[in-house]
Design a protein around this motif. Structure first.
Motif, PDB file in Angstrom:
ATOM      1  N   ASP A 625      43.137  30.601  33.197  1.00  0.00           N
ATOM      2  CA  ASP A 625      44.098  30.241  34.225  1.00  0.00           C
ATOM      3  C   ASP A 625      43.856  28.882  34.886  1.00  0.00           C
ATOM      4  O   ASP A 625      44.750  28.040  34.985  1.00  0.00           O
ATOM      5  CB  ASP A 625      43.989  31.327  35.309  1.00  0.00           C
ATOM      6  CG  ASP A 625      45.353  31.740  35.777  1.00  0.00           C
ATOM      7  OD1 ASP A 625      46.313  31.048  35.394  1.00  0.00           O
ATOM      8  OD2 ASP A 625      45.445  32.747  36.501  1.00  0.00           O
ATOM      9  N   GLU A 647      50.714  35.750  29.524  1.00  0.00           N
ATOM     10  CA  GLU A 647      49.571  35.987  30.366  1.00  0.00           C
ATOM     11  C   GLU A 647      48.842  37.210  29.888  1.00  0.00           C
ATOM     12  O   GLU A 647      49.446  38.207  29.516  1.00  0.00           O
ATOM     13  CB  GLU A 647      50.098  36.235  31.773  1.00  0.00           C
ATOM     14  CG  GLU A 647      49.092  35.884  32.789  1.00  0.00           C
ATOM     15  CD  GLU A 647      49.694  35.855  34.175  1.00  0.00           C
ATOM     16  OE1 GLU A 647      50.906  35.596  34.319  1.00  0.00           O
ATOM     17  OE2 GLU A 647      48.919  36.116  35.089  1.00  0.00           O
ATOM     18  N   LYS A 652      45.604  32.486  29.863  1.00  0.00           N
ATOM     19  CA  LYS A 652      46.979  32.095  29.563  1.00  0.00           C
ATOM     20  C   LYS A 652      47.072  31.712  28.086  1.00  0.00           C
ATOM     21  O   LYS A 652      46.183  31.041  27.553  1.00  0.00           O
ATOM     22  CB  LYS A 652      47.362  30.869  30.403  1.00  0.00           C
ATOM     23  CG  LYS A 652      47.449  31.185  31.897  1.00  0.00           C
ATOM     24  CD  LYS A 652      48.817  31.755  32.235  1.00  0.00           C
ATOM     25  CE  LYS A 652      49.105  31.742  33.707  1.00  0.00           C
ATOM     26  NZ  LYS A 652      48.557  32.868  34.438  1.00  0.00           N
TER      27      LYS A 652
END
Ligand code: GDP
Ligand code: MG
Length: 706
Positions: A625, A647, A652
């Motif tokens: 992230d 996600e 990510k």
């Protein structure tokens, strides 16, 4: 050595396919280990097993690179065909898919389905290859079997069903529940994974009530699905009768062979867990050569399709699928035999070259040695010696019964590198070695630059080219200066133009005359299915261009298109229509028409608005992230596009595209913007038009280059 005969239904020709790093090599090594150990159990002394393991491992490091390794499991012979995991070697994947009957697709239990797994999956769909899925790395922190199953269902095949569930003890992966037999397989401390404990699921005290219920639900869903494929299971399911494990297995086999159902297994290759059950599944559920439908072939010089069924009693036919040079044996040719049988010493026909060749030796590659055998018959895979004029993709048959088997498709080279030998000796060595290396891998292309005399090699990517240079250096001690890798551009036009080409010449009393009128327009050709990059049509009448000259007219266009005009790169994505022309009874010839059409084509391209096309890569980046912003900024600065950000907990996953030209040095850069935490994978997507301002810069540079 006399080989033990295995009937066709006891043979499996399989491959492991996976995204890079999913664990293909580790799984293959473990399988060779377990099958090898069982094979020679009597000779292994307790306590020395570890030593053997290491010694074998060393040897395997070499043999694992061979194209097909043979091993044995529960009365079956399994030929494992090597498929590389890296996208630069797509041709190798195509090649192996062409000759294998079934595949195990390996997934990383943390990452789920990754882009290259999607690519190979679709390739396998094209070849109708029955598969099973193996979710590996379940020992890793963050491993999530259910998530991986979900990604397999949503991205690859909705009809995918787990046959197992992982068992964890305090976050440690210790074994699996087998839903078919309702048994648990639990591994202890012993590191090689040779011993495991088997219990009945329902009676086991090690499994929680929740897990037992989950297993029961999944088992019922599996059986319900299997009733679509198996009458007996359907009846028993509807009548709520007990269905035996053997009945379930037989239904799974049917479903898997239909190519419409994927059984999912799980384990950890690194920690030696649940590999034995995977080998069982290969034997139980993947096809034997007998199970594959007959394959299509053609008689030479004819379009007539003949069907070849895998039977030993028919005439011999086989496909050569790899031709490596072995340092001891010399040139090996790997053959997949489809029908008939040949013996060592026999003459065969290479249908593609029309030449007869003699097979002097036939070998099976075991995990640690070559074994000489006397014959190769339908359904088998072997390496043979003696076919010196055979290349990958050639059909090898009985000398009086030629057929052409469907050959292997090769991908487009997207990157090139210039090489220059350092000394006269290097130059001479290069001249003999390079053709051999290029023959081993037909996705390397050799281009001689006429102006500079430079040798340019084209290939599938940076790594693909690097490997070739390394081999020259390491295996053959050839020193070369290497230029910077550059991408292969293409050209096209964006509008529609009409043009004319006239050849009129008088040499002595005899003349040359032809006229060709063309309409040339931008057109996206479906090159995948047609194998063509330009669509050619003829609207000219017999009075304008007689039919006999059409092949010459088409050849003139194709040759000029291949040479390129703007930058010396191939012109593609066009529709060219022959709209008119003129000829003379006396002075027209093939040569005259070829020249006239080439003049017309060049005129059209000059008149039209030309643009450059560049290779675009599909990229998937996995990043924590915190670095997302930096990673995306960096991608944007490379003219990249973000298509979707997914996600998964604090990770990510960015799906996007980026021009190949902007990816040089990307891995170093990504490491530095993410402190080494982000990773990526890439594969060829398509050619796209380069924006005009950038196109100008590139053309100027390229003009300097050519
Ligand atoms: P390949 O690129 O698909 O051939 O993958 P490799 O077999 O080379 O494995 C890539 C990396 O993952 C290596 O460092 C392996 O040790 C590791 N690896 C493979 N299988 C497992 C596994 O089951 N668990 C864990 N934790 N690591 C594994
Ligand atoms: Mg590997």
């Amino acid at each position: 050595m006399k080989k033990k005969d295995y009937p066709l239904d006891k043979i499996r020709n399989i491959g492991f396919i996976a995204h890079i790093d999913a664990g293909k090599t580790t799984v293959t090594e473990r399988i060779l280990f377990y099958t090898g150990i069982v094979h020679q159990l009597g000779e292994v002394h307790e306590g020395t097993a570890t030593m053997d393991w290491m010694d074998q491992e060393k040897e395997r490091g070499i043999t694992i690179t061979s194209a097909a390794i043979t091993c044995f499991w529960k009365d079956h012979r399994i030929n494992i065909i090597d498929t590389p995991g890296h996208v630069d070697f797509t041709v190798e994947v195509e090649r192996s898919l062409r000759v294998l009957d079934g595949a195990v697709v390996i997934f990383c239990g943390v990452a789920g389905v990754e882009p290259q797994s999607e690519t190979v999956w679709h390739q396998a769909d094209q070849y109708h290859i029955p598969r099973l899925a193996f979710v590996n790395k379940l020992d890793r922190v963050g491993a999530d079997f259910d998530y991986t199953v979900q990604t397999i269902k949503s991205k690859l095949q909705p009809n995918s069903y787990p046959l197992q569930l992982p068992i964890y003890k305090e976050d440690n992966f210790i074994g699996v529940i087998d839903l078919v037999s309702e048994k648990t397989y639990i591994y202890g401390e012993e590191e090689l994974g040779l011993k495991y404990q088997v219990e009945n699921l329902k009676e086991s005290e090690k499994i929680s009530q929740d897990m037992k219920e989950k297993a029961e639900i999944l088992r019922m869903t599996l059986i319900e699905k299997l009733s679509d494929y198996d009458e007996k299971v359907l009846q028993k399911f509807l009548g709520e009768e007990t269905i035996t494990p053997a009945e379930i297995m037989s239904a799974i086999r049917k479903a898997t062979l239909s190519c419409d159902f994927i059984p999912i297994l799980c384990g950890s290759a690194l920690k030696n867990k649940a590999l034995q059950m995977l080998i069982d599944a290969v034997v139980n559920y993947l096809p034997s050569p007998k199970d594959i439908p007959s394959i299509a072939a053609k008689k030479p010089n004819s379009d007539k399709i003949v069907k070849i069924s895998v039977e030993e009693t028919k005439f011999f036919s086989a496909l050569a699928f790899k031709t490596p040079i072995d340092s001891y044996v010399g040139k090996l040719t790997y053959l997949r035999a489809y029908s008939g049988k040949i013996n060592k010493g026999d003459h065969v026909l290479n249908v593609n070259t029309g030449k007869k060749e003699r097979i002097t030796r036939i070998l099976h590659m075991h995990s640690n040695k070559h074994v000489n055998v006397d014959s190769i018959s339908a359904g088998e895979i072997s390496a043979v010696v003696g076919l010196d004029n055979t290349s990958s993709g050639d059909s090898i048959t009985d000398k009086n019964h030629p057929v052409l088997l469907e050959t292997i498709k090769f991908a487009e080279p997207v990157m090139s590198i210039a090489i220059e030998p350092k000394t006269k000796k290097d130059e001479n060595d290069l001249e003999t070695i390079l053709p051999r290396l290029l023959e081993e891998d037909p996705t390397y292309y050799l281009i001689e630059d006429k102006d500079t005399g430079q040798t340019i090699i084209s290939g599938m990517g940076e790594l693909h080219l690097e490997i070739l240079i390394n081999r020259l250096h390491r295996d053959f001690k050839i020193e070369v200066n290497v230029g910077k890798p550059r991408v292969n551009f293409k050209e096209t036009i964006v509008d529609k133009v009409n043009s004319q080409g006239i050849l009129q010449r008088n040499v002595g009393g005899h003349g040359q005359f032809a006229q060709v009128n063309l309409k040339v327009e931008h057109y996206k050709v479906d090159s995948e299915s047609t194998g063509q990059k330009i669509l050619l049509e003829n609207n000219a009448s017999e009075e304008e261009v007689p039919k006999q000259f059409l092949p010459a007219v088409k050849a003139g266009i194709k040759e000029s298109a291949a040479a390129g005009l703007l930058t010396g790169n191939e012109v593609q994505d066009l529709k060219v229509t022959i709209v008119g022309g003129a000829f003379s009874e006396v002075d027209s010839s093939d040569v005259a028409f070829k020249i006239a059409s080439s003049i017309a084509f060049v005129n059209a391209i000059k008149k039209a608005k030309s643009v450059l096309l560049e290779p675009i890569m599909k990229i998937t980046i996995t990043s924590p992230d915190t670095y997302l912003g930096k990673v995306i900024n960096d991608l944007n600065s490379r003219r990249g596009k973000v298509i979707k950000v997914k996600e998964k907990e604090s990770i990510k996953i960015i799906d996007g595209s980026v021009p190949l030209r902007e990816t040089f040095g990307y891995s170093t850069n990504l490491r530095s913007v993410s402190q080494g935490r982000a990773s990526y994978s890439m594969e060829f997507y398509r050619y796209e038009q380069v924006a005009e301002n950038i196109s100008k810069q590139i053309i100027e540079k390229l003009r300097g280059y050519y």
